[in-house]
Design a protein around this motif. Structure first.
Motif: not given
Length: 660
Positions: A127-144
């Motif tokens: 729950l990315h409150e700063a960007t007002q988005t719900i996200e799933l990304y890779r932990l290793s390289n932050h690929e969205m």
């Protein structure tokens, strides 16, 4: 037969219907699910984080049944702090309630679930409150992998769910489907919770269910801890107690010798503890000869045997060695600086001993020589070593609550309030050796309940205080009281209510009366008030007369203190003593001697509410006890008598014991 002992001694010398087919089908399906799937859950109802959790454990804590996480940096974007469980979990459903309470820099503020974490790989469902988005990304390289706009409000709970099946990840928030992602990078690993760029994120009711998930319900793991926020070393500690003292919220230890390497000074608790997680912050301030300077944990100490896990500043190594012969079991080079705190942790399970410093894994040693013993802290060859936030958590560790568990007292003999007190401090002052509390009422309004408290996470304890209601104001709600387990708006009040002439025990949040008993309460008279708080049970006394017992589970921990309302009230001799284990209430044993040489013993009112039989016993050496007679019920309590032998010169110590 279970004996309960009184911890008071008397000493003498010489003297809905469904079609049939549907019902069968439902039973069959439920049976298959229950036998094929397990659930690992944590309701965070304990006093500290369970040892099953690992990771950035210093950034997470439990309070009032909720897990709190933080990741704060005043300049840079804060790190992704996380805690996790399991090691190779796959094909599961994980759920948790998440509440982003307060951001930090508000650039990357989130609360999240960690999925299939292995090495650097894994997934973050946030729950990315700063960007007002719900996200799933890779932990290793932050690929969205998925991003969906959403209204995420601060201080609001969201129920987050992820279903992980082979390479498919399906995601929900508050039962609304967010999307499905197919990934192949990480198919199994740990599962956890994370926070980033936030002063505080809350988590509640975490669970993981799947065919290979072990059944486990983390509802409350016992913890013995001490934050050293009192003024004296707690009575549970034993060992070289003269070489340690408590000041400014820290434990200070020293080991000094002008010539030879100074002695190994230690203090410890427990006596047969075996499987547990122990952690403590250690700060080596000043060496002595700088030959063997160290601060350490002592593990499974029994007789000459045990283990020492040490920050050896003189050799710049982190070490584990035997206490008996100093055989080195593990040694790792490290930079150990003076005047810097290091968080040291040891996890002991059977013959396996694993170690961390500042969440960096040091190593695991397998050894069976010392299976159990005391746990403690040690210092050698140092003018000063500081210790803070000591805790031991394990299935067989006696619970002593949370926060500071040293005994603490105040006789108000100084001129100003001690710094440990907090609350409505402007309404309390010290005068002539008493604490004076005041609650001003107006012509039309009743004064507030003003409180003065210590700590913020006490659970199981005995608290006593002398209370004297000097004068009322409007005499509508005039009272002096103890405050118990105060957390937020919740807590309990044990009060001398003068206008209604009652002893009362009620909730702080809604004033729900849990106990009320008629009493004669006189202005300017002193009353000794005592409360014993153990688990969900509150046992209450005034002037050693048992008032009653209340069972309630709404508040498990909080501050403890005194209170005044609509009156001027004095307080004196405030003490709080930790309770460990499942102790019975401490009824007092009174005695009187008759002219014929008989001794008569009486238990205070309330002892007879327990099922079972009370007996009088005697000892001369505290090694063996002789049962003398049973207690007989009296008008308000119970009595027993005995005649000491005239020809026996040995000292005699008496006790009462309850056999249930």
């Amino acid at each position: 037969m279970t004996p309960f002992l009184l911890y008071c001694y008397y000493h003498t010398v010489n003297a809905m219907p469904l079609p049939f087919r549907a019902i069968n089908f439902l039973i069959l399906v439920l049976s298959i699910v229950s036998s094929a799937a397990g659930t690992w859950s944590d309701s965070f109802s304990g006093s500290s984080l369970s040892p099953d959790w690992r990771g950035n454990t210093n950034a997470f804590w439990i309070d009032s049944g909720v897990l709190h996480g933080t990741s704060a940096d005043p300049i840079r974007i804060s790190p992704l702090n996380f805690v996790e469980v399991g090691t190779n979990w796959s094909n599961y459903v994980v759920t948790c309630s998440i509440n982003v309470v307060s951001p930090n820099t508000h650039r990357c503020t989130k609360g999240a679930i960690i999925l299939n974490h292995f090495g650097d790989e894994g997934y973050v469902f946030a729950l990315h409150e700063a960007t007002q988005t719900i996200e799933l990304y890779r932990l290793s390289n932050h690929e969205m992998l998925l991003s969906k706009p959403a209204a995420i409000h601060q201080e609001q709970w969201y129920r987050v769910r992820a279903e992980v099946q082979n390479n498919s990840l399906a995601l929900w928030v508050d039962d609304i489907f967010i999307g499905t992602v197919t990934g192949t990078v990480s198919s199994a690993g740990s599962v956890g919770l994370a926070v980033q760029d936030a002063d505080e994120v809350l988590f509640e009711n975490f669970s993981v269910t799947g065919p290979d998930i072990p059944d486990h319900a983390n509802t409350s793991t016992p913890t013995w801890s001490d934050t050293f926020s009192g003024t004296v070393l707690g009575p549970d500690w034993h060992g070289s107690t003269t070489e340690f003292f408590v000041r400014d919220g820290l434990l200070h230890g020293s080991s000094v010798s002008p010539l030879d390497p100074a002695p190994f000074n230690l203090i410890e608790i427990g006596n047969n503890w075996s499987n547990y997680v122990v952690s403590c912050s250690i700060n080596i301030i000043q060496p002595n000869t700088a030959v063997c300077t160290k601060g350490a944990l002592v593990l499974r100490h029994s007789g000459n045997e045990g283990y020492v896990f040490a920050l050896h500043e003189a050799t710049q190594t982190i070490e584990l060695y035997r206490l008996s012969n100093h055989e080195m079991l593990l040694s790792k080079p490290a930079v150990i600086n003076l005047k810097r705190f290091y968080r040291v942790r040891a996890e002991l399970q059977g013959d396996s001993l694993s170690f961390w410093v500042d969440d960096a894994f040091i190593g695991t040693v397998t050894d069976s020589r010392s299976p159990g013993g005391s746990v403690g802290l040690a210092v050698q060859d140092a003018d000063e070593v500081q210790f803070d936030d000591f805790s031991v958590t394990g299935a067989n560790i006696p619970e002593n609550g949370t926060g500071s568990f040293s005994a603490w007292s105040d006789d108000f003999s100084g001129n100003i309030l001690r710094p440990e007190w907090h609350g409505d401090t402007n309404d309390f002052s010290i005068t002539n050796g008493y604490l004076q509390g005041l609650s001003i009422s107006g012509a039309l309004s009743v004064g507030p309940l003003n409180t003065l408290e210590i700590d913020n996470a006490r659970s199981n304890y005995t608290v006593t205080c002398a209370i004297n209601i000097i004068r009322p104001l409007r005499r509508i709600c005039s009272k002096g009281a103890l405050i118990l387990r105060h957390s937020g708006s919740e807590g309990y009040v044990f009060a001398l209510h003068e206008p209604t002439q009652t002893f009362e025990f009620y909730r702080l949040s809604n004033h729900e009366m849990l106990l009320s008993k008629p009493a004669s309460i006189v202005f300017t008279n002193w009353y000794r008030v005592r409360a014993e708080v153990q688990g969900n049970t509150f046992s209450l006394w005034v002037n050693n007369a048992f008032i009653g017992m209340v069972t309630d589970s709404r508040v498990s921990t909080g501050s403890v203190g005194v209170a005044v309302q609509d009156a001027e009230t004095w307080f004196d001799d405030f003490t709080i003593t930790p309770l460990t284990g499942n102790e019975p209430p401490h009824f007092e044993l009174h005695s009187s001697a008759a002219s014929d040489g008989k001794l008569q013993f009486g238990l205070t009112e309330g002892a007879m509410i327990y099922s079972g039989q009370w007996y009088l016993e005697v000892t001369h050496d505290f090694e063996s006890w002789e049962r003398l007679s049973s207690f007989s019920p009296g008008n308000v309590s119970a009595f027993a008598q005995t005649t000491p032998p005239a020809d026996d010169p040995r000292p005699r110590f008496y006790r009462a014991i309850l056999i249930q």
